[in-house]
Design a protein around this motif. Structure first.
Motif, PDB file in Angstrom:
ATOM      1  N   TRP A 191       0.979  -1.185  -0.075  1.00  0.00           N
ATOM      2  CA  TRP A 191      -0.034  -0.153   0.101  1.00  0.00           C
ATOM      3  C   TRP A 191       0.917   1.415   0.194  1.00  0.00           C
ATOM      4  CZ3 TRP A 191      -3.700   2.327  -1.586  1.00  0.00           C
ATOM      5  CH2 TRP A 191      -4.161   3.646  -1.129  1.00  0.00           C
ATOM      6  N   ASP A 192       1.963   1.246   0.667  1.00  0.00           N
ATOM      7  CA  ASP A 192       2.899   2.734   0.814  1.00  0.00           C
ATOM      8  C   ASP A 192       3.203   2.860  -0.743  1.00  0.00           C
ATOM      9  OD1 ASP A 192       4.595   0.505   0.301  1.00  0.00           O
ATOM     10  OD2 ASP A 192       6.068   1.155   2.091  1.00  0.00           O
ATOM     11  N   GLU A 193       3.505   1.901  -1.702  1.00  0.00           N
ATOM     12  CA  GLU A 193       3.981   2.277  -2.734  1.00  0.00           C
ATOM     13  C   GLU A 193       2.608   2.653  -3.801  1.00  0.00           C
ATOM     14  OE1 GLU A 193       6.123  -0.900  -4.763  1.00  0.00           O
ATOM     15  OE2 GLU A 193       7.408  -0.836  -3.384  1.00  0.00           O
ATOM     16  N   ALA A 194       1.585   1.941  -3.519  1.00  0.00           N
ATOM     17  CA  ALA A 194       0.228   2.525  -4.101  1.00  0.00           C
ATOM     18  C   ALA A 194      -0.056   3.981  -3.948  1.00  0.00           C
ATOM     19  CB  ALA A 194      -0.795   1.538  -4.178  1.00  0.00           C
ATOM     20  N   ARG A 195       0.024   4.186  -2.508  1.00  0.00           N
ATOM     21  CA  ARG A 195      -0.532   5.305  -2.048  1.00  0.00           C
ATOM     22  C   ARG A 195       0.335   6.551  -2.568  1.00  0.00           C
ATOM     23  NH1 ARG A 195       0.085   9.188   2.347  1.00  0.00           N
ATOM     24  NH2 ARG A 195      -1.736   9.527   3.443  1.00  0.00           N
ATOM     25  N   SER A 196       1.704   6.276  -2.551  1.00  0.00           N
ATOM     26  CA  SER A 196       2.710   7.188  -3.214  1.00  0.00           C
ATOM     27  C   SER A 196       2.375   7.322  -4.502  1.00  0.00           C
ATOM     28  CB  SER A 196       4.225   6.801  -2.855  1.00  0.00           C
ATOM     29  OG  SER A 196       4.276   6.661  -1.505  1.00  0.00           O
ATOM     30  N   ALA A 197       2.054   6.348  -5.382  1.00  0.00           N
ATOM     31  CA  ALA A 197       1.812   6.670  -6.816  1.00  0.00           C
ATOM     32  C   ALA A 197       0.666   7.616  -7.126  1.00  0.00           C
ATOM     33  CB  ALA A 197       1.514   5.154  -7.389  1.00  0.00           C
ATOM     34  N   LEU A 198      -0.430   7.390  -6.341  1.00  0.00           N
ATOM     35  CA  LEU A 198      -1.733   8.104  -6.380  1.00  0.00           C
ATOM     36  C   LEU A 198      -1.343   9.763  -6.029  1.00  0.00           C
ATOM     37  CD1 LEU A 198      -3.972   5.546  -4.764  1.00  0.00           C
ATOM     38  CD2 LEU A 198      -4.112   6.424  -7.107  1.00  0.00           C
ATOM     39  N   GLN A 237      -6.425   7.457 -10.242  1.00  0.00           N
ATOM     40  CA  GLN A 237      -6.795   6.071  -9.874  1.00  0.00           C
ATOM     41  C   GLN A 237      -5.734   5.295 -10.671  1.00  0.00           C
ATOM     42  OE1 GLN A 237     -10.837   4.710 -11.464  1.00  0.00           O
ATOM     43  NE2 GLN A 237     -10.054   2.890 -12.029  1.00  0.00           N
ATOM     44  N   ILE A 238      -5.161   4.221 -10.072  1.00  0.00           N
ATOM     45  CA  ILE A 238      -4.480   3.282 -10.725  1.00  0.00           C
ATOM     46  C   ILE A 238      -4.836   1.905 -10.552  1.00  0.00           C
ATOM     47  CG2 ILE A 238      -2.284   4.545  -9.933  1.00  0.00           C
ATOM     48  CD1 ILE A 238      -2.087   2.596  -7.721  1.00  0.00           C
ATOM     49  N   THR A 239      -4.450   1.191 -11.553  1.00  0.00           N
ATOM     50  CA  THR A 239      -4.763  -0.151 -11.830  1.00  0.00           C
ATOM     51  C   THR A 239      -3.685  -1.366 -11.221  1.00  0.00           C
ATOM     52  OG1 THR A 239      -6.464   0.418 -13.624  1.00  0.00           O
ATOM     53  CG2 THR A 239      -5.918  -1.891 -13.359  1.00  0.00           C
ATOM     54  N   LEU A 248      -9.339  10.497  -4.001  1.00  0.00           N
ATOM     55  CA  LEU A 248     -10.188  11.543  -3.898  1.00  0.00           C
ATOM     56  C   LEU A 248      -9.596  12.838  -3.294  1.00  0.00           C
ATOM     57  CD1 LEU A 248     -13.619   9.899  -3.001  1.00  0.00           C
ATOM     58  CD2 LEU A 248     -13.089  10.714  -5.158  1.00  0.00           C
ATOM     59  N   ARG A 249      -9.427  13.869  -4.065  1.00  0.00           N
ATOM     60  CA  ARG A 249      -8.820  14.967  -3.313  1.00  0.00           C
ATOM     61  C   ARG A 249      -9.634  15.509  -2.326  1.00  0.00           C
ATOM     62  NH1 ARG A 249      -7.497  15.893  -9.070  1.00  0.00           N
ATOM     63  NH2 ARG A 249      -5.479  15.876  -9.413  1.00  0.00           N
ATOM     64  N   PRO A 250      -9.090  16.431  -1.491  1.00  0.00           N
ATOM     65  CA  PRO A 250      -9.944  16.999  -0.271  1.00  0.00           C
ATOM     66  C   PRO A 250     -11.245  17.571  -1.021  1.00  0.00           C
ATOM     67  CG  PRO A 250      -7.701  17.650   0.068  1.00  0.00           C
ATOM     68  CD  PRO A 250      -7.569  16.889  -1.206  1.00  0.00           C
TER      69      PRO A 250
END
Length: 345
Positions: free
Chosen positions: A220-227, A241-243, A264-266
């Motif tokens: 998740w830390d990598e997916a979160r950073s990518a987003l 969004q990423i797949t 989702l942005r703030p």
């Protein structure tokens, strides 16, 4: 168009003669199986609050030892399909699974594909085909069809994850079964490390991997950073969004269900079009109001909801000061393979 004939319009003896030789007339049921313009789904927009699930899941831990349960799971069943069907949608099964410290869920393999989205807790792991995958909140771990897998817990706190399987489809096809196995020896493989660099894959002596599933854990830390990076770099994008994909092929991570992470942005409101597949939404961080057709659900962290296909969805980040992160699962790969994938604006 004129109404079609009903079964009641036919002579009873004629109907009985057909039934004796395993025949039924099509026309009384034709509009049911081929409705006009769009399907009539059994799947209902449904929410499962983690605040409701967690105490019942922990109670299950007290009532049923892992030796008696094998997999200690509470199924998130969609009432539209009937609770006994254990379906969230036509092709998706959802379950919240609990593993307590010191427990081991024994090794097995089965025909349905599965993934695990980690909800809370540290210290547990899933071993898949000999690869030991640590489990932390937000991690996505694959257990694809036919691969041996087991769960263990070396930590001190309860670990909970969301299971997503294509079990309803495989069961409908009369192809669902499992085989028990022995405890797996741990291999040195770590696909999450070998494929950690975007656009780069390992090629020892110019050879590419031929394994069907080269990456089993998506941290998740990598997916979160990518987003976050995507949101910063592409201010013009409404949908961040990423797949989750197979890094060797670029195809979906598994072959029946699709998996995604969305930011989702703030304060953002995002309108998603009506698409043919059903979709599951699970909040990893933050909180979102989800409107599915005319129904609305207020999701907080670890809550889950399901949308039927051919239904527009609106997501709203309730937080004005921080992003909200959502995990999604849907039936898109299956629909594309069948040639029925559709987007309606």
């Amino acid at each position: 168009m004129n109404d079609l004939g009903r079964i009641e319009d036919l002579p009873a003896d004629y109907v009985e003669e057909m039934r004796k030789v395993n025949l039924v007339p099509l026309w009384p049921s034709l509009r049911g199986v081929l409705p006009p313009l769009k399907p009539k789904p059994q799947t209902r927009a449904t929410m499962w609050a983690y605040a409701d699930i967690k105490p019942l899941l922990l109670k299950a831990g007290e009532l049923t030892p892992i030796e008696k349960a094998e997999r200690r799971v509470l199924v998130l069943a969609n009432p539209g399909h009937g609770l006994d069907k254990m379906q969230a949608s036509p092709a998706m099964y959802l379950g919240m699974q609990l593993l307590l410290p010191g427990e081991w869920a024994p090794s097995h393999r089965h025909t349905p594909n599965a993934v695990r989205m980690i909800v809370e807790g540290e210290g547990a792991y899933t071993t898949v085909d000999g690869e030991k995958c640590p489990m932390s909140r937000g991690d996505l771990i694959l257990t694809p069809t036919g691969l041996w897998h087991e769960h263990g817990h070396d930590g001190t706190d309860a670990v909970v994850w969301l299971d997503v399987l294509d079990l309803p489809l495989v069961y409908y096809m009369e192809a669902s079964y499992h085989i028990n196995g022995e405890r797996q020896p741990i291999k040195p493989d770590r696909g999450d490390r070998a494929y950690a660099g975007g656009g780069m894959v390992p090629t020892p002596i110019f050879e590419r991997s031929h394994k069907a599933y080269t990456m089993l854990r998506y941290p998740w830390d990598e997916a979160r950073s990518a987003l976050l990076r995507l949101g910063q770099d592409r201010q013009d994008l409404d949908c961040i969004q990423i797949t989750y994909v197979n890094p060797e092929t670029g195809n979906d991570a598994e072959n029946i269900l699709g998996f995604y992470a969305l930011m989702l942005r703030p304060g953002q409101t995002l309108n998603l079009p009506a698409r043919s597949p059903s979709c599951v939404f699970h909040v990893i961080e933050g909180g979102a109001d989800v409107k599915i057709d005319e129904q609305s659900f207020a999701l907080t962290e670890a809550d889950t909801c399901c949308s039927p296909g051919y239904t527009p969805v609106t997501l709203h980040n309730r937080h004005a000061d921080k992003p909200t992160f959502v995990f999604m699962a849907d039936e898109s790969p299956l629909h594309r393979k069948l040639g029925v994938y559709e987007v309606r604006n």
